[in-house]
Write a protein that holds these residues in place. Structure first.
Motif, short mmCIF file in Angstrom:
data_model
loop_
_atom_site.label_atom_id
_atom_site.label_comp_id
_atom_site.label_asym_id
_atom_site.label_seq_id
_atom_site.Cartn_x
_atom_site.Cartn_y
_atom_site.Cartn_z
N ASP A 1 -0.74 20.00 1.83
CA ASP A 1 -1.15 21.16 1.03
C ASP A 1 -2.66 21.41 1.11
O ASP A 1 -3.22 22.07 0.24
CB ASP A 1 -0.75 20.96 -0.44
N LYS A 2 -3.28 20.85 2.11
CA LYS A 2 -4.71 21.09 2.37
C LYS A 2 -5.66 20.37 1.43
O LYS A 2 -6.74 20.85 1.12
CB LYS A 2 -5.03 22.59 2.36
N MET A 3 -5.27 19.19 0.96
CA MET A 3 -6.19 18.37 0.18
C MET A 3 -7.33 17.95 1.11
O MET A 3 -7.09 17.65 2.28
CB MET A 3 -5.46 17.13 -0.35
N PRO A 4 -8.58 17.94 0.61
CA PRO A 4 -9.69 17.57 1.49
C PRO A 4 -9.60 16.13 1.97
O PRO A 4 -9.27 15.23 1.21
CB PRO A 4 -10.92 17.78 0.61
N VAL A 5 -9.88 15.97 3.25
CA VAL A 5 -9.83 14.66 3.90
C VAL A 5 -11.18 14.45 4.58
O VAL A 5 -11.66 15.32 5.30
CB VAL A 5 -8.70 14.62 4.94
N VAL A 6 -11.78 13.29 4.37
CA VAL A 6 -13.03 12.97 5.06
C VAL A 6 -12.72 12.62 6.50
O VAL A 6 -13.35 13.10 7.43
CB VAL A 6 -13.79 11.83 4.34
N ARG A 7 -11.70 11.76 6.69
CA ARG A 7 -11.32 11.35 8.03
C ARG A 7 -9.81 11.10 8.06
O ARG A 7 -9.29 10.28 7.32
CB ARG A 7 -12.05 10.06 8.43
N PRO A 8 -9.10 11.84 8.95
CA PRO A 8 -7.66 11.59 9.06
C PRO A 8 -7.40 10.23 9.69
O PRO A 8 -8.17 9.78 10.53
CB PRO A 8 -7.16 12.70 9.98
N GLY A 9 -6.31 9.63 9.28
CA GLY A 9 -5.96 8.33 9.83
C GLY A 9 -5.37 8.47 11.22
O GLY A 9 -4.74 9.47 11.54
N THR A 10 -5.61 7.48 12.02
CA THR A 10 -5.01 7.38 13.34
C THR A 10 -4.58 5.94 13.52
O THR A 10 -4.79 5.11 12.63
CB THR A 10 -6.03 7.76 14.45
N ARG A 11 -4.07 5.61 14.67
CA ARG A 11 -3.68 4.21 14.90
C ARG A 11 -4.91 3.33 14.81
O ARG A 11 -5.89 3.53 15.53
CB ARG A 11 -3.04 4.07 16.26
N GLY A 12 -4.87 2.42 13.90
CA GLY A 12 -5.98 1.49 13.73
C GLY A 12 -7.10 2.00 12.84
O GLY A 12 -8.03 1.27 12.55
N THR A 13 -7.04 3.24 12.42
CA THR A 13 -8.09 3.80 11.55
C THR A 13 -7.42 4.34 10.29
O THR A 13 -6.47 5.14 10.37
CB THR A 13 -8.83 4.97 12.25
N GLU A 14 -7.91 3.91 9.14
CA GLU A 14 -7.33 4.36 7.87
C GLU A 14 -7.81 5.77 7.52
O GLU A 14 -8.89 6.19 7.93
CB GLU A 14 -7.73 3.41 6.73
N TRP A 15 -7.00 6.43 6.73
CA TRP A 15 -7.40 7.71 6.16
C TRP A 15 -8.59 7.46 5.25
O TRP A 15 -8.69 6.40 4.63
CB TRP A 15 -6.25 8.31 5.34
N GLN A 16 -9.43 8.48 5.11
CA GLN A 16 -10.56 8.35 4.19
C GLN A 16 -10.65 9.62 3.35
O GLN A 16 -10.61 10.74 3.89
CB GLN A 16 -11.87 8.16 4.96
#
Length: 175
Positions: free
Chosen positions: A32-47
């Motif tokens: 729903d378009k909540m602000p994300v600092v950094r999307p998670g990827t393999r090995g990297t957590e969402w922020q």
């Protein structure tokens, strides 16, 4: 260049814990378009920036509250549509374009009884014609002709004549 954060940077699990929500809710909010600092990827957590997320939630709540006025308008529109539909139904009844359900049920029960009786009488009407017959084609032809006669008679069955008889059977005041 990284975004400046006003709140605390957290991952999905921490955000869920801080806001008292489930991980599936976090996922739904991201969609729903909540602000994300950094999307998670393999090995990297969402922020997520907690301040940005809280501000986003407040804006959505405010927008939802503003929408309540629109909800009132929607209710008024729906009420007008219901009134219009009632008027259409009233007109259809007056023009005899619709039939009350109880009247339709009475008609159908009489018609189905007629169908049952007609079909159950086929053996009586064909028995004398088929006694001693061994040719399957004659059997089939005779039965199909009788079924067709029965169906033709049923298609000519006058259900309009039922109304007076069936309505006479109803107690006073019933329709």
């Amino acid at each position: 260049m990284a975004k400046k954060t006003e709140g605390r940077l957290v991952n999905r699990a921490e955000l869920a814990e801080i806001l008292g929500i489930s991980l599936p809710t976090v996922n739904a909010w991201v969609k729903d378009k909540m602000p994300v600092v950094r999307p998670g990827t393999r090995g990297t957590e969402w922020q997520f920036d907690t301040a940005a997320v809280i501000q986003w939630r407040e804006e959505r709540a405010k927008h939802a509250a503003d929408g309540k006025l629109n909800d009132l308008e929607a209710i008024e529109k729906e009420t007008a549509l219901v009134k219009l539909e009632r008027e259409r139904l009233k007109f259809a009844k007056e023009a005899e374009l619709v039939v009350p359900l109880d009247q339709l049920e009475r008609r159908l029960s009489v018609v189905f009884a007629e169908v049952r009786t007609s079909l159950r009488n086929i053996p009586k009407r064909t028995a004398s014609l088929l006694v001693g017959e061994t040719d399957e084609r004659i059997f089939t032809k005779t039965l199909l002709e009788e079924i067709d006669r029965t169906l033709t008679a049923l298609s000519e069955f006058n259900t309009n004549a039922l109304d007076e008889n069936l309505d006479a059977d109803q107690p006073n005041g019933a329709e």
